[in-house]
Design a protein around this motif. Sequence first.
Motif, PDB file in Angstrom:
ATOM      1  N   ALA A  47       0.826  -1.357  -0.162  1.00  0.00           N
ATOM      2  CA  ALA A  47      -0.108   0.014   0.452  1.00  0.00           C
ATOM      3  C   ALA A  47       0.637   1.474   0.349  1.00  0.00           C
ATOM      4  N   TYR A  48       2.390   1.044   0.520  1.00  0.00           N
ATOM      5  CA  TYR A  48       2.881   1.745   0.221  1.00  0.00           C
ATOM      6  C   TYR A  48       4.097   2.320  -1.151  1.00  0.00           C
ATOM      7  N   VAL A  49       4.570   0.991  -1.537  1.00  0.00           N
ATOM      8  CA  VAL A  49       5.680   1.368  -2.221  1.00  0.00           C
ATOM      9  C   VAL A  49       5.230   0.508  -3.652  1.00  0.00           C
ATOM     10  N   LYS A  50       4.963   1.173  -5.032  1.00  0.00           N
ATOM     11  CA  LYS A  50       4.959   0.742  -6.226  1.00  0.00           C
ATOM     12  C   LYS A  50       5.788  -0.159  -6.819  1.00  0.00           C
ATOM     13  N   ASN A  51       5.645  -1.285  -6.597  1.00  0.00           N
ATOM     14  CA  ASN A  51       6.317  -1.517  -7.311  1.00  0.00           C
ATOM     15  C   ASN A  51       7.058  -1.755  -8.525  1.00  0.00           C
ATOM     16  N   PRO A  52       8.429  -1.735  -8.099  1.00  0.00           N
ATOM     17  CA  PRO A  52       9.244  -1.432  -9.237  1.00  0.00           C
ATOM     18  C   PRO A  52      10.108  -2.582 -10.041  1.00  0.00           C
ATOM     19  N   GLY A  53       9.447  -3.484  -9.658  1.00  0.00           N
ATOM     20  CA  GLY A  53       8.973  -4.644 -11.266  1.00  0.00           C
ATOM     21  C   GLY A  53       9.421  -6.343 -10.931  1.00  0.00           C
ATOM     22  N   TYR A  54       9.753  -6.324  -9.222  1.00  0.00           N
ATOM     23  CA  TYR A  54       9.705  -7.678  -8.883  1.00  0.00           C
ATOM     24  C   TYR A  54       8.105  -8.505  -9.216  1.00  0.00           C
ATOM     25  N   LEU A  55       8.489  -9.778  -8.698  1.00  0.00           N
ATOM     26  CA  LEU A  55       7.900 -10.729  -9.635  1.00  0.00           C
ATOM     27  C   LEU A  55       7.079 -11.110  -8.694  1.00  0.00           C
ATOM     28  N   THR A  56       7.612 -11.059  -7.128  1.00  0.00           N
ATOM     29  CA  THR A  56       7.081 -11.440  -6.235  1.00  0.00           C
ATOM     30  C   THR A  56       7.523 -10.990  -4.773  1.00  0.00           C
TER      31      THR A  56
END
Length: 189
Positions: free
Chosen positions: A135-144
């Motif tokens: 909810a606080y960090v946008k996923n920079p591209g990790y699969l998991t």
Amino acid sequence: TTVVAFGSYDPVVANATTDVDRSYKGLLTQLTVRPGTRVQVSASYTLSSTFGNVDGEDANVGPTMVTVTDYPEYRDVGWSAPLGPLGTDQRHRLRLWATWDAKIPAPLGRMTIGLVQRVESGGAWSATGNINPSAYVKNPGYLTPPSSVPYYFSARGGYRNDTLTATDLSVYWTRRLPGLKKGQVFCRG
């Protein structure tokens, strides 16, 4: 050059970091006195401090893996691994003990009575919990991406358990078995 892909995976970066800090300082003293041939009195005292931002060990499993730098976008050392007294920090530990070889008739065997007094200051603990960082960090591209990271709601080691005191009494009785040079019967309580 041909690059062969073996499937999709998240990169794991393993490197030396200066974000990990752990130190132990301690002083141990011990004294034994024999005021008589049948009495021994001893004492030991430890003054110690364990400080840092990574416990590095657990009382139940021993050494633990350090994950302070995994998924750096999802962790900040300030709230996931702050500096302070560690979970193994126990400042004072005192032990006083005495043994007495009680005089009983030889046919009855030998009896030793022991007394131990322990005083230990409470260990440090913190108000912590795991939070879901999505909810606080946008996923920079990790699969998991991690679904749970540690969060300190209080200062590290900001609380202390109560001081523990305990008194223990022991009795040890032994008697040689008639006709045997090395055989004996004993009882501990």
